[in-house]
Design an enzyme around this catalytic site. Sequence first.
Site, PDB file in Angstrom:
ATOM      1  N   SER A  90      38.723  40.900  34.407  1.00 14.48           N
ATOM      2  CA  SER A  90      38.694  41.949  33.379  1.00 14.48           C
ATOM      3  C   SER A  90      37.567  42.956  33.676  1.00 14.48           C
ATOM      4  O   SER A  90      37.548  43.529  34.769  1.00 14.48           O
ATOM      5  CB  SER A  90      38.561  41.295  31.997  1.00 14.48           C
ATOM      6  OG  SER A  90      39.001  42.174  30.994  1.00 14.48           O
ATOM      7  N   HIS A 142      46.067  37.274  29.592  1.00 13.92           N
ATOM      8  CA  HIS A 142      44.893  37.916  30.187  1.00 13.92           C
ATOM      9  C   HIS A 142      43.848  36.888  30.633  1.00 13.92           C
ATOM     10  O   HIS A 142      43.108  37.114  31.578  1.00 13.92           O
ATOM     11  CB  HIS A 142      44.294  38.893  29.163  1.00 13.92           C
ATOM     12  CG  HIS A 142      43.155  39.706  29.699  1.00 13.92           C
ATOM     13  ND1 HIS A 142      43.270  40.477  30.840  1.00 13.92           N
ATOM     14  CD2 HIS A 142      41.872  39.872  29.255  1.00 13.92           C
ATOM     15  CE1 HIS A 142      42.110  41.096  31.075  1.00 13.92           C
ATOM     16  NE2 HIS A 142      41.255  40.735  30.129  1.00 13.92           N
TER      17      HIS A 142
END
Length: 255
Positions: A85, A234
């Site tokens: 991320s 994610h």
Amino acid sequence: MSILNYQQQGTGPHVILIHGLLGSLDNLNMVARDLKAHYCVTSVDVRNHGDSFHDNTMAYSELAQDIIALLDHLAIEQCTILGHSMGGKIAMEVALTFPNRVAQLIVADIAPVKYPAHHQQILAGLQAIDLTKITSRKDADKQLSPYVKEVGVRQFLLRNLVLMNEQWQFKCNLHNIVECYPQIMASYNGNSQYSGPALFIKGGNSNYILPEHKNTITQLFPASKAKIIQGAGHWLHAEKTVAFNKVVLDFIANN
């Protein structure tokens, strides 16, 4: 220059692990655990996170410089960098700005593009916690729950709370993170290329890497490959650790 807080384990070629927004170095422990059998793994706390120093700017050029300063401090000439991320954006910035320091690049579920602001609820919830009124993480969880519905996400966020001198406080610098949020969402704005081996790993259920990002990725990272981990969102390294670690280990070994 201040040096990032880090933890090092294992021996062998160097691998650097960089966590995402509101995380800390132990977020990638499950990756480090498998890597340290073959590599010297250095996990870092990004500035304003974990036990690292606090600063009122978080431009990626500076976050990349923090990593280079750490590599210099540890006398690491070249390494593999893996970032998740926001950490993936930092890893990309390092590779694009200092390509000779990066043997291989691994980016977990992020693209080098500008993202729309989408953490407002989380940031508002964390700022709304009245630290003077909590005696445990459970109290903080109660205060955060109207803002963040997912229990797992709340647990992750509340790992930032620590008890110091009998008073709960945030380990991360929440104020700086909120102020710097637009910088964290920004895209890469240079014109360099990283032609070394690069791997982008996407969670099959995540919308962080989209088909329309492909051109930008290929332009900046001409030798890049992509892998999709099915059934993962994610947080792919936490949700599908075995599959994620296998992809990472195979990629490093093959290059």
